[in-house]
Design a protein around this motif. Structure first.
Motif, PDB file in Angstrom:
ATOM      1  N   LEU A  26      46.490  59.099  70.837  1.00 43.95           N
ATOM      2  CA  LEU A  26      46.900  58.942  72.232  1.00 43.95           C
ATOM      3  C   LEU A  26      45.955  59.669  73.176  1.00 43.95           C
ATOM      4  CD1 LEU A  26      48.940  58.025  74.377  1.00 43.95           C
ATOM      5  CD2 LEU A  26      50.239  60.119  73.912  1.00 43.95           C
ATOM      6  N   CYS A  27      45.676  60.932  72.900  1.00 37.90           N
ATOM      7  CA  CYS A  27      44.840  61.727  73.799  1.00 37.90           C
ATOM      8  C   CYS A  27      43.416  61.196  73.872  1.00 37.90           C
ATOM      9  CB  CYS A  27      44.838  63.190  73.348  1.00 37.90           C
ATOM     10  SG  CYS A  27      46.424  64.031  73.547  1.00 37.90           S
ATOM     11  N   ASN A  28      42.860  60.833  72.738  1.00 42.05           N
ATOM     12  CA  ASN A  28      41.488  60.343  72.756  1.00 42.05           C
ATOM     13  C   ASN A  28      41.392  58.934  73.330  1.00 42.05           C
ATOM     14  OD1 ASN A  28      39.591  62.380  71.322  1.00 42.05           O
ATOM     15  ND2 ASN A  28      41.409  62.355  70.036  1.00 42.05           N
ATOM     16  N   SER A 258      41.180  67.949  67.362  1.00 42.90           N
ATOM     17  CA  SER A 258      40.744  66.624  67.801  1.00 42.90           C
ATOM     18  C   SER A 258      41.470  66.117  69.033  1.00 42.90           C
ATOM     19  CB  SER A 258      40.918  65.614  66.652  1.00 42.90           C
ATOM     20  OG  SER A 258      40.074  65.940  65.569  1.00 42.90           O
ATOM     21  N   PHE A 259      42.572  66.759  69.437  1.00 35.94           N
ATOM     22  CA  PHE A 259      43.222  66.317  70.673  1.00 35.94           C
ATOM     23  C   PHE A 259      43.242  67.400  71.754  1.00 35.94           C
ATOM     24  CE2 PHE A 259      46.807  67.842  68.038  1.00 35.94           C
ATOM     25  CZ  PHE A 259      47.415  68.737  68.908  1.00 35.94           C
ATOM     26  N   ILE A 260      42.745  68.596  71.439  1.00 40.54           N
ATOM     27  CA  ILE A 260      42.743  69.672  72.427  1.00 40.54           C
ATOM     28  C   ILE A 260      41.675  69.454  73.488  1.00 40.54           C
ATOM     29  CG2 ILE A 260      41.099  71.227  71.308  1.00 40.54           C
ATOM     30  CD1 ILE A 260      44.463  72.163  72.956  1.00 40.54           C
ATOM     31  N   ASN A 261      40.655  68.653  73.171  1.00 41.14           N
ATOM     32  CA  ASN A 261      39.578  68.434  74.137  1.00 41.14           C
ATOM     33  C   ASN A 261      40.080  67.774  75.416  1.00 41.14           C
ATOM     34  OD1 ASN A 261      37.621  69.600  72.548  1.00 41.14           O
ATOM     35  ND2 ASN A 261      36.941  67.678  71.636  1.00 41.14           N
ATOM     36  N   LEU A 262      41.094  66.917  75.306  1.00 38.89           N
ATOM     37  CA  LEU A 262      41.633  66.269  76.496  1.00 38.89           C
ATOM     38  C   LEU A 262      42.138  67.312  77.488  1.00 38.89           C
ATOM     39  CD1 LEU A 262      42.494  63.514  77.839  1.00 38.89           C
ATOM     40  CD2 LEU A 262      44.759  63.966  76.888  1.00 38.89           C
ATOM     41  N   ALA A 263      42.833  68.318  76.997  1.00 41.08           N
ATOM     42  CA  ALA A 263      43.340  69.378  77.876  1.00 41.08           C
ATOM     43  C   ALA A 263      42.191  70.160  78.502  1.00 41.08           C
ATOM     44  CB  ALA A 263      44.255  70.312  77.088  1.00 41.08           C
TER      45      ALA A 263
END
Length: 309
Positions: A26-28, A258-263
Motif C-alpha cells: 500500500l505505502c509503496n 520497506s514501508f517506512i520510507n513513505l513516512a
C-alpha cells in the motif's frame, strides 16, 4: 538455531508478515502514484527513488510468502533463511534475497548520485538520463548474483550453496556500507566546513534532499544490519544458538523498513506530502460520491411527489 516454535507462534508470525506485506504494498503503491506526477518525473533524481520504491514494493510481495513459509514448516523448526524444502518456497526465498539486495543497492546508487550533486553540481545538472538508466540496470544485475546459487538448478553442484550465497552477500554488502557511510560523511563535511554556493534555491533543494535520503539510508541500515549479522553468525558458527523468534524478529525489521520510507518522504519533502494529500483526498471524495449516489429504484415511494394531495 535453537528451539522450536509452537503452532500459535507460527500463526502469529504469519499474521505479522501478512500485515507488513499489506502495508508495504500500500505505502509503496502510494509513493509510486506520487512519483508518477509530472513535477517529479522532471527531476532525474526521482528515477532513483522510483527504482527504490519498486524494489521495496517487491519486497512486500515476497513478505506474503515468507508468512506462509513459516506456517508450512515441518517439525516447526527454522534452520536458516532458506527454510522450506518446497521448491515453490525456495523460489520465493530467492526472490526475497534479490529484492532485498536490490533495495540496498538502490540506496548505494542514491548515495553516489547525492555525492555527485554536491561535489560536481554543474556536471550533475547536465547529466543525461541514460546514465541513470544504466545505473539502475547495473544494480539489478549485480543484485541477482547472490540469488543465483539459491536456484534449484544449483543444488546438484558440488558446492555449499549457503556458504557461496553468504560469501557473495558479504562481497556486496560490506563495500555497500562503506560507500554509503563515506558518501554521506563526505557530504556532511562538504556542507559543514566548505559552504560554497549554497544560497540559490536549486542548491538548497539538493541539500534538503540529501538530508532526507540520509535519514532513509540510516533507517535502512538499522533495519537490515541485525538480520545480516544473525545469518552470518549462524552460518559461520555451527555451535552458536539463537531462538527462532529472534531470527524472525530481525526479518520483520527488514520488511518494516520497506514501508517506512513513505513516512520519511511525507515528513521531509513538502511537495511529496502535498501530492499525497491530493491523492488520498481524491480517493475519499470518490468514495463519498459513490455512497451518496441514489439509485432510482431504491427511492422510497413515500418520498416521491405524485402530484396528488
Amino acid at each position: 538455531m535453537k528451539g522450536k516454535i509452537s503452532k500459535t507462534e507460527q500463526v502469529s508470525w504469519t499474521v505479522v508478515f501478512t500485515f507488513e506485506a499489506f502495508f508495504i504494498v500500500l505505502c509503496n503503491f502510494l509513493a509510486l502514484c506520487v512519483f508518477a506526477k509530472r513535477k517529479f518525473l522532471l527531476c532525474r533524481s526521482c528515477y532513483l527513488l522510483i527504482n527504490l520504491t519498486v524494489a521495496d514494493l517487491l519486497v512486500g510481495i515476497s513478505a506474503v510468502f515468507s508468512g506462509y513459509e513459516i506456517i508450512s514448516l515441518e517439525r516447526s523448526e527454522i534452520k536458516s533463511f532458506m527454510t522450506c524444502e518446497n521448491k515453490l518456497f525456495d523460489a520465493f526465498a530467492t526472490l526475497f534475497l534479490l529484492f532485498t539486495v536490490a533495495s540496498l543497492m538502490s540506496l548505494v546508487l542514491i548515495a553516489i548520485e547525492r555525492a555527485c550533486s554536491i561535489f560536481m553540481p554543474f556536471r550533475h545538472r547536465v547529466a543525461k538520463t541514460r546514465y541513470y538508466n544504466a545505473g539502475i540496470a547495473f544494480i539489478w544485475l549485480i543484485s541477482g548474483i547472490p540469488s543465483v546459487s539459491l536456484l534449484p538448478q544449483c543444488e546438484s553442484l558440488p558446492i555449499n550453496n549457503k556458504l557461496v550465497t553468504l560469501s557473495l552477500l558479504l562481497i556486496l554488502v560490506i563495500p555497500s556500507f562503506v560507500i554509503l557511510v563515506s558518501s554521506y560523511v563526505a557530504i556532511y563535511i562538504k556542507l559543514r566546513f566548505f559552504p560554497v554556493f549554497q544560497h540559490n534555491n536549486s542548491t538548497q533543494r539538493q541539500i534538503k534532499l540529501c538530508r532526507t535520503l540520509c535519514i532513509a539510508t540510516v533507517t535502512s541500515i538499522i533495519a537490515v544490519l541485525p538480520h545480516n549479522i544473525v545469518l552470518t553468525t549462524l552460518e559461520l558458527c555451527t555451535s552458536c544458538t539463537l531462538s527462532v523468534n529472534a531470527v524472525l524478529t530481525t526479518k520483520a525489521f527488514i520488511f518494516g523498513n520497506s514501508f517506512i520510507n513513505l513516512a520519511i518522504y511525507a515528513l521531509k519533502i513538502p511537495e511529496f506530502w502535498n501530492e499525497l494529500k491530493k491523492i488520498l483526498c481524491n480517493c475519499f471524495n470518490k468514495g463519498e460520491r459513490r455512497q451518496s449516489r441514489v439509485v432510482p429504484g431504491m427511492i422510497p415511494l413515500d418520498t416521491l411527489d405524485t402530484g396528488h394531495p
